[in-house]
Design a protein around this motif. Structure first.
Motif, PDB file in Angstrom:
ATOM      1  N   SER A 104      35.055 -24.158 -51.809  1.00 28.36           N
ATOM      2  CA  SER A 104      33.871 -23.317 -51.977  1.00 28.36           C
ATOM      3  C   SER A 104      34.187 -22.363 -53.134  1.00 28.36           C
ATOM      4  O   SER A 104      35.337 -21.979 -53.342  1.00 28.36           O
ATOM      5  CB  SER A 104      33.554 -22.555 -50.703  1.00 28.36           C
ATOM      6  N   LEU A 105      33.197 -22.037 -53.918  1.00 30.26           N
ATOM      7  CA  LEU A 105      33.433 -21.261 -55.136  1.00 30.26           C
ATOM      8  C   LEU A 105      32.664 -19.954 -55.139  1.00 30.26           C
ATOM      9  O   LEU A 105      33.187 -18.925 -55.552  1.00 30.26           O
ATOM     10  CB  LEU A 105      33.035 -22.136 -56.344  1.00 30.26           C
ATOM     11  N   SER A 106      31.417 -19.985 -54.699  1.00 29.26           N
ATOM     12  CA  SER A 106      30.568 -18.791 -54.760  1.00 29.26           C
ATOM     13  C   SER A 106      29.574 -18.842 -53.608  1.00 29.26           C
ATOM     14  O   SER A 106      29.120 -19.923 -53.213  1.00 29.26           O
ATOM     15  CB  SER A 106      29.828 -18.794 -56.106  1.00 29.26           C
ATOM     16  N   LEU A 107      29.273 -17.650 -53.074  1.00 30.94           N
ATOM     17  CA  LEU A 107      28.263 -17.583 -52.003  1.00 30.94           C
ATOM     18  C   LEU A 107      26.874 -17.345 -52.580  1.00 30.94           C
ATOM     19  O   LEU A 107      25.879 -17.881 -52.092  1.00 30.94           O
ATOM     20  CB  LEU A 107      28.610 -16.449 -51.032  1.00 30.94           C
ATOM     21  N   GLU A 108      26.805 -16.517 -53.608  1.00 31.48           N
ATOM     22  CA  GLU A 108      25.505 -16.198 -54.216  1.00 31.48           C
ATOM     23  C   GLU A 108      25.617 -16.236 -55.737  1.00 31.48           C
ATOM     24  O   GLU A 108      26.167 -15.304 -56.320  1.00 31.48           O
ATOM     25  CB  GLU A 108      25.050 -14.800 -53.756  1.00 31.48           C
ATOM     26  N   PRO A 109      25.255 -17.302 -56.388  1.00 30.53           N
ATOM     27  CA  PRO A 109      24.614 -18.484 -55.819  1.00 30.53           C
ATOM     28  C   PRO A 109      25.633 -19.354 -55.074  1.00 30.53           C
ATOM     29  O   PRO A 109      26.833 -19.230 -55.312  1.00 30.53           O
ATOM     30  CB  PRO A 109      24.082 -19.215 -57.065  1.00 30.53           C
ATOM     31  N   PRO A 110      25.142 -20.237 -54.197  1.00 33.06           N
ATOM     32  CA  PRO A 110      26.065 -21.098 -53.446  1.00 33.06           C
ATOM     33  C   PRO A 110      26.618 -22.212 -54.335  1.00 33.06           C
ATOM     34  O   PRO A 110      25.890 -23.136 -54.707  1.00 33.06           O
ATOM     35  CB  PRO A 110      25.185 -21.647 -52.314  1.00 33.06           C
ATOM     36  N   THR A 153      26.311 -28.033 -62.079  1.00 32.30           N
ATOM     37  CA  THR A 153      26.000 -26.922 -62.981  1.00 32.30           C
ATOM     38  C   THR A 153      26.893 -26.983 -64.215  1.00 32.30           C
ATOM     39  O   THR A 153      26.385 -26.956 -65.331  1.00 32.30           O
ATOM     40  CB  THR A 153      26.150 -25.554 -62.291  1.00 32.30           C
ATOM     41  N   THR A 154      28.200 -27.059 -64.014  1.00 31.19           N
ATOM     42  CA  THR A 154      29.130 -27.116 -65.151  1.00 31.19           C
ATOM     43  C   THR A 154      30.257 -28.088 -64.853  1.00 31.19           C
ATOM     44  O   THR A 154      30.542 -28.410 -63.687  1.00 31.19           O
ATOM     45  CB  THR A 154      29.757 -25.724 -65.434  1.00 31.19           C
ATOM     46  N   VAL A 155      30.922 -28.528 -65.929  1.00 32.88           N
ATOM     47  CA  VAL A 155      32.128 -29.363 -65.814  1.00 32.88           C
ATOM     48  C   VAL A 155      33.197 -28.711 -66.676  1.00 32.88           C
ATOM     49  O   VAL A 155      32.916 -28.299 -67.806  1.00 32.88           O
ATOM     50  CB  VAL A 155      31.861 -30.803 -66.314  1.00 32.88           C
ATOM     51  N   HIS A 156      34.393 -28.595 -66.138  1.00 28.62           N
ATOM     52  CA  HIS A 156      35.504 -27.967 -66.849  1.00 28.62           C
ATOM     53  C   HIS A 156      36.665 -28.951 -66.924  1.00 28.62           C
ATOM     54  O   HIS A 156      36.924 -29.674 -65.962  1.00 28.62           O
ATOM     55  CB  HIS A 156      35.972 -26.709 -66.104  1.00 28.62           C
ATOM     56  N   GLU A 157      37.367 -28.939 -68.053  1.00 31.99           N
ATOM     57  CA  GLU A 157      38.554 -29.780 -68.146  1.00 31.99           C
ATOM     58  C   GLU A 157      39.666 -29.111 -67.363  1.00 31.99           C
ATOM     59  O   GLU A 157      39.828 -27.884 -67.410  1.00 31.99           O
ATOM     60  CB  GLU A 157      38.956 -29.951 -69.605  1.00 31.99           C
ATOM     61  N   GLY A 158      40.440 -29.877 -66.635  1.00 33.67           N
ATOM     62  CA  GLY A 158      41.559 -29.333 -65.869  1.00 33.67           C
ATOM     63  C   GLY A 158      42.700 -30.333 -65.901  1.00 33.67           C
ATOM     64  O   GLY A 158      42.875 -31.101 -64.961  1.00 33.67           O
ATOM     65  N   GLY A 159      43.438 -30.335 -67.005  1.00 29.46           N
ATOM     66  CA  GLY A 159      44.554 -31.278 -67.129  1.00 29.46           C
ATOM     67  C   GLY A 159      44.054 -32.709 -67.067  1.00 29.46           C
ATOM     68  O   GLY A 159      43.143 -33.086 -67.825  1.00 29.46           O
ATOM     69  N   ASP A 160      44.604 -33.496 -66.150  1.00 30.07           N
ATOM     70  CA  ASP A 160      44.169 -34.900 -66.064  1.00 30.07           C
ATOM     71  C   ASP A 160      42.971 -35.066 -65.114  1.00 30.07           C
ATOM     72  O   ASP A 160      42.639 -36.175 -64.715  1.00 30.07           O
ATOM     73  CB  ASP A 160      45.335 -35.819 -65.659  1.00 30.07           C
ATOM     74  N   VAL A 192      31.467 -28.450 -60.984  1.00 25.47           N
ATOM     75  CA  VAL A 192      30.893 -27.383 -60.167  1.00 25.47           C
ATOM     76  C   VAL A 192      29.465 -27.781 -59.796  1.00 25.47           C
ATOM     77  O   VAL A 192      28.697 -28.254 -60.655  1.00 25.47           O
ATOM     78  CB  VAL A 192      30.898 -26.040 -60.935  1.00 25.47           C
ATOM     79  N   GLY A 193      29.133 -27.612 -58.520  1.00 25.45           N
ATOM     80  CA  GLY A 193      27.791 -27.973 -58.059  1.00 25.45           C
ATOM     81  C   GLY A 193      27.122 -26.834 -57.307  1.00 25.45           C
ATOM     82  O   GLY A 193      27.786 -26.095 -56.566  1.00 25.45           O
ATOM     83  N   HIS A 194      25.831 -26.702 -57.525  1.00 25.64           N
ATOM     84  CA  HIS A 194      25.005 -25.771 -56.742  1.00 25.64           C
ATOM     85  C   HIS A 194      24.589 -26.489 -55.471  1.00 25.64           C
ATOM     86  O   HIS A 194      24.078 -27.619 -55.521  1.00 25.64           O
ATOM     87  CB  HIS A 194      23.774 -25.366 -57.559  1.00 25.64           C
ATOM     88  N   VAL A 195      24.806 -25.856 -54.317  1.00 29.98           N
ATOM     89  CA  VAL A 195      24.447 -26.500 -53.044  1.00 29.98           C
ATOM     90  C   VAL A 195      22.950 -26.298 -52.808  1.00 29.98           C
ATOM     91  O   VAL A 195      22.481 -25.171 -52.601  1.00 29.98           O
ATOM     92  CB  VAL A 195      25.270 -25.907 -51.878  1.00 29.98           C
ATOM     93  N   ASP A 196      22.225 -27.400 -52.852  1.00 29.55           N
ATOM     94  CA  ASP A 196      20.760 -27.341 -52.688  1.00 29.55           C
ATOM     95  C   ASP A 196      20.350 -27.460 -51.222  1.00 29.55           C
ATOM     96  O   ASP A 196      19.374 -26.838 -50.792  1.00 29.55           O
ATOM     97  CB  ASP A 196      20.102 -28.480 -53.468  1.00 29.55           C
ATOM     98  N   ARG A 197      21.065 -28.301 -50.494  1.00 23.96           N
ATOM     99  CA  ARG A 197      20.720 -28.543 -49.090  1.00 23.96           C
ATOM    100  C   ARG A 197      22.004 -28.819 -48.306  1.00 23.96           C
ATOM    101  O   ARG A 197      22.923 -29.453 -48.834  1.00 23.96           O
ATOM    102  CB  ARG A 197      19.825 -29.785 -48.954  1.00 23.96           C
TER     103      ARG A 197
END
Ligand SMILES: Cc1cc2nc3c(=O)[nH]c(=O)nc-3n(C[C@H](O)[C@H](O)[C@H](O)COP(=O)(O)O)c2cc1C
Length: 141
Positions: A21-27, A100-107, A112-117
């Motif tokens: 989980s990354l963020s509550l607001e926004p989810p 929402t976004t994509v980040h490079e992280g090594g290999d 990142v996704g916004h939880v819609d339902r």
């Protein structure tokens, strides 16, 4: 277990334990996908995906979706979510997300996704993968 649609609306899925989980607001939630993942492009390009949280009795699904096989969904109980993505039955929870976004992280790529339902079961314990083995959740400490 993360599902989405590949070209031609072909359902695909992959076993993932790199979830947070990354963020509550926004989810917001995140998953991490290896650059070697089959159909990686579909996960990076389709805005919609679903996270299917497996229960302790769903080890077979984890094994199925971590195998290299193009027919993962044969004979499986799944529905099509509002997002169009496969939503598996019998899970602890299903999160339908919009990337929402994509980040490079090594290999890996961090998606990142916004939880819609969210659909969730009222009872049940999660499937655990620890020290290379499937396990049940332990006692509260
Ligand atoms: C318990 C378990 C957890 C996994 N977690 C991840 C993960 O977080 N990210 C990832 O990219 N692959 C993960 N994998 C590997 C993929 O599920 C899959 O085995 C690999 O991508 C090869 O399948 P492919 O044909 O989709 O490339 C995991 C595998 C298992 C068995």
């Amino acid at each position: 277990m993360v599902t989405t649609l590949a070209a031609g609306d072909h359902p695909i899925g992959v076993t993932v334990n790199a979830f947070a989980s990354l963020s509550l607001e926004p989810p917001l939630i995140l998953i991490s996908l290896a650059r070697t993942t089959a159909h990686l492009r579909a996960y990076l390009e389709n805005e919609q995906f679903a996270v299917n949280m497996l229960g302790e009795d769903q080890r077979n699904l984890s094994i199925t979706f971590s195998s290299q096989n193009d027919n993962h969904f044969a004979g499986l109980d799944f529905a099509t979510g509002e997002s169009g993505c496969p939503v598996l039955g019998g899970c602890l929870a299903n999160l339908e997300c919009t990337r929402t976004t994509v980040h490079e992280g090594g290999d890996h790529f961090i998606v990142v996704g916004h939880v819609d339902r969210i659909h969730h079961a009222d009872i049940g314990d999660p499937l655990i993968f620890f020290r290379g083995e499937y396990a049940r959740i332990g006692d509260v400490v």
